[in-house]
Write a protein that holds these residues in place. Sequence first.
Motif, PDB file in Angstrom:
ATOM      1  N   TYR B 391      38.821  52.704  25.417  1.00 22.52           N
ATOM      2  CA  TYR B 391      38.237  52.162  26.640  1.00 22.52           C
ATOM      3  C   TYR B 391      36.766  52.524  26.768  1.00 22.52           C
ATOM      4  O   TYR B 391      35.967  51.750  27.277  1.00 22.52           O
ATOM      5  CB  TYR B 391      39.025  52.688  27.838  1.00 22.52           C
ATOM      6  N   ASP B 396      37.010  45.751  28.179  1.00 21.64           N
ATOM      7  CA  ASP B 396      37.909  44.603  28.088  1.00 21.64           C
ATOM      8  C   ASP B 396      39.015  44.807  27.076  1.00 21.64           C
ATOM      9  O   ASP B 396      40.149  44.415  27.304  1.00 21.64           O
ATOM     10  CB  ASP B 396      37.126  43.339  27.733  1.00 21.64           C
ATOM     11  N   GLY B 399      41.205  48.315  28.199  1.00 22.13           N
ATOM     12  CA  GLY B 399      41.915  48.410  29.471  1.00 22.13           C
ATOM     13  C   GLY B 399      43.135  47.507  29.482  1.00 22.13           C
ATOM     14  O   GLY B 399      43.157  46.491  28.802  1.00 22.13           O
ATOM     15  N   PHE B 400      44.153  47.890  30.240  1.00 26.83           N
ATOM     16  CA  PHE B 400      45.336  47.036  30.378  1.00 26.83           C
ATOM     17  C   PHE B 400      45.970  47.254  31.741  1.00 26.83           C
ATOM     18  O   PHE B 400      45.686  48.251  32.417  1.00 26.83           O
ATOM     19  CB  PHE B 400      46.365  47.322  29.270  1.00 26.83           C
ATOM     20  N   GLY B 414      45.719  50.969  32.871  1.00 26.90           N
ATOM     21  CA  GLY B 414      45.565  51.977  31.827  1.00 26.90           C
ATOM     22  C   GLY B 414      44.258  51.837  31.071  1.00 26.90           C
ATOM     23  O   GLY B 414      43.701  50.739  30.942  1.00 26.90           O
ATOM     24  N   MET B 415      43.754  52.964  30.607  1.00 28.08           N
ATOM     25  CA  MET B 415      42.532  53.016  29.816  1.00 28.08           C
ATOM     26  C   MET B 415      42.881  53.724  28.503  1.00 28.08           C
ATOM     27  O   MET B 415      43.192  54.924  28.508  1.00 28.08           O
ATOM     28  CB  MET B 415      41.444  53.795  30.567  1.00 28.08           C
TER      29      MET B 415
END
Lengths: 325, 619
Positions: B391, B396, B399-400, B414-415
């Motif tokens: 991250y 982009d 991350g999620f 999340g990172m």
Amino acid sequence: MESDAAIAAYARRFSDPDARARGRGPALPPDLARLEAEAIHILREVAASFRTPVMLYSIGKDSTVMLHLALKAFWPSLPPFPLLHVDSLWEFAAMGSFRDTLRDALGIDIRVHVNEEGAARGINPFVHGSALHTEVMRTTGLLQALTDGGFDAAIGGGRRDEEKSRAKERIFSFRDAHQGWDPRRQRPEFWRTYNTRVGPGESMRVFPISNWTELDVWRYIEAETIPVVPLYFADVRPTVIRDDVLLMVDDDRLPLQPGETPMMRRIRFRTLGCYPLTGAVESEAETLADIVAEMADTRTSERQGRVIDRDGDGSMEQKKRQGYF
Amino acid sequence: MATALNRDGVLRLITCGSVDDGKSTLIGRLLYDSQAIMDDTLNTLATDSRKHGTTGGEIDYALLLDGLEAEREQGITIDVAWRFFATPRRRFIIADTPGHEQYTRNMATGASTADLAIILVDASKGLLPQTRRHSFIASLMGIGHIVLAVNKMDLVGFDEARFRAIVAEYTTIAERLGFAGFTAIPMAARAGLNLASPAAEMAWYDGPTLIAHLESIELAATDASGPLRFPVQWVNRPDAHFRGYAGTIVAGQVKPGDPIVTARSGKASKVARIVTVDGDLAGAGPEAAVTLVLEDEIDISRGDMLVSPESRPAVAQQFAADLIWLDEDALKPGRSYLLKSGPLTTPASVTLLKHRIDITTLDERPARTLAMNEIGLANLETTAPLLFDPYTDCRDTGGFILIDRYTNNTVGAGMIRHALRRASNIHLQPMTVTQAQRSALNGHQPAVIWFTGLSGSGKSTIANLVEARLAALSCHTYALDGDNVRHGLNRDLGFTDADRVENIRRIGEVAKLMADAGLIVTCSFISPFRSEREMARALVGADRFIEVFVDTPLEVCQSRDPKGLYAKAASGELRNFTGIDSPYEAPEAPQLHIKTQEMSEADAAEAIITWLRARDIIG
């Protein structure tokens, strides 16, 4: 007509390779380029994630910018979703002809929905008031059209600068199976990773130009040479002033009150809706450059001319929870 | 006619602080000074200030940021409001997040897209625990620019020493969090001092005003010099002659002739064209939403990523990530969630929660779960390989979000830190005997018949009858139930919510293997949570998963009490017992709904056999 010629030239830009090469003007200013890219990203996410998306098309400037963004996002394909116009039967006459000319020139699918029950009952803003008229012909009409079409995502032209309840609107705004908007069920949006999942009957309203301002919209229309309804440009038109609102006498359905005589004034519109509910402004802006200059200096907000916003504190928010866009 | 304004871009910022620090006043004042507030709004504001204001009749800028009616009625706050203002040089988008409870979730949401954070401090109070909290979240979310806004300088007599002391104290926080640096500005937001114009009262300060600083920082949110990252959003195929890949360049840049590879399969090609309506482009950089055409026809779909061959993202199914929990329903390690990263969505679960962070002290604490607003470090595992960068390299691709499979809510963000080593060492073994061949040998289709219902509802009894009938029909079967699973495979698990999730996950995996082997498997488990049944359905495959709801009223189960468990639960001897002090979520659309009050057990078994016949699972 001048407007028809502009639309024809615009349409060629998407079909004729030579017109395309010529159409390439100077690059967009960086702030507009960023807003354009963000909107295109959102439109593609909708097309890729939903089964039956639809784009709401009100014929106004924001809708026409959204259509333009969709034409760019999916080119050389046409936008992979239909457009939907919920016709209140009280639109300005110039809007209908603009819509049909644009549809034919671009070869796109614009569906028109009318709340037939409301039409049969003769719902009329002068007789029944702006609130009931808007609820029946716009909100209910929209909900009918979305249900009939089985649409699981509806793309709208809402902007966060328009009205205070919009400042908290998501890009992907979740609606339950009754098309209701519940602030508790709105999803946090991280980065540009949008949660597009909906259950059966549930749907999403999507706002790709959330982060644009009215001035951005006009600067973009100017930079991209996008045709808009001529009512946005100043011209001498028949008007009456009623409750501080400058109304245009668009057809003979406007009942004149005793002592009221239409007067010719040089006016234009900042926003277009049902003509009896949409106030004009006196203006000399005859070109896009004039409008951009006028917008850059303006000291009043865009929705000032909208009669429905005056129906009480929080009225826009209430309409939104009922399903209005 | 050229556009009059030529702003250099959009800067996104977040303001961190509470009403007490003057946050609303600061934002309201920024909007006011940049003339983002129209006259009709100002007239309303003047009236409102007299009516509700806290400034004794003067204009109360905080009222510009009024909440929604729904928030006032329901006593809730919606996480982020977005405010715009502009100067002739730049457009600004402010993420305005409410400052009280749920702050972590709200601030993290707003911070995820911010280029800059303004950390507000009241000069008369100095640094507070929340200053550290805000700074930690800003650092976690990867915000590159930090402004320490030392506000209310008027309350300390515009004292330079006071300002210097606060800056010195903040420096230690900034160092601990690894900020590259920060800009401190003394101000008095209500009076507009050092916002747009320098303040004579603080002539000792020779740095920029807030607006001047916001206008001057580099806008390089994403690195144009980094390797190309182009997640494919949508494949554009108008006809047989054109195949383009539409997406947004999230890092790096691209021009025709550049070699690329697909991150997932490693197939190589070159960029042939960058297509737009107005003709092909000679190049494109970060943030551009473009359509790429490649020189070769290779199989690429949504979720894949086109990247630089010399610097590829990680491709792995196991990785460590910082996790922020966003939902009222706490994280359940082992539960299957949907993970969405860019355009890619895959089932994923937390395999190990390493610790939770106390965000006031920044200490690590042991944790079995994360409640809403908690932050922790976890190992995750996905079903399909994930394509990612750390991250800190790219927001982009690093991350999620996590989505609950049942409610579809966004429950976590999340990172990613790094891939786990063992991920690259596990490869799926390709099968040579296919499912279809096994079914042909068996003479029936595989299936998993999942009986759910309260303890004592009759699940195992009906399952036994079904299995006997199937055996009589020469079908190959196996029965999984609490007795043969809890005593072996799952004997390490208890009855907490988290353990129940893991219990069902393992059973789902075993049932899946047995179904792959061609068996008809009956599973009799209370399985009280919809999400876990959905997880089992997803594991096994919806087409061979049959959910049977054995519906017996609680009073009836309690009176039967075949194992004496309800009596124990009633006496408090047994905790977390479904129906008593642990919830049972009834199925909403089971394939079969057996109401045992209306139907005998034998009839129920027969109904299931009939159902299997009607769908050609058995002959």
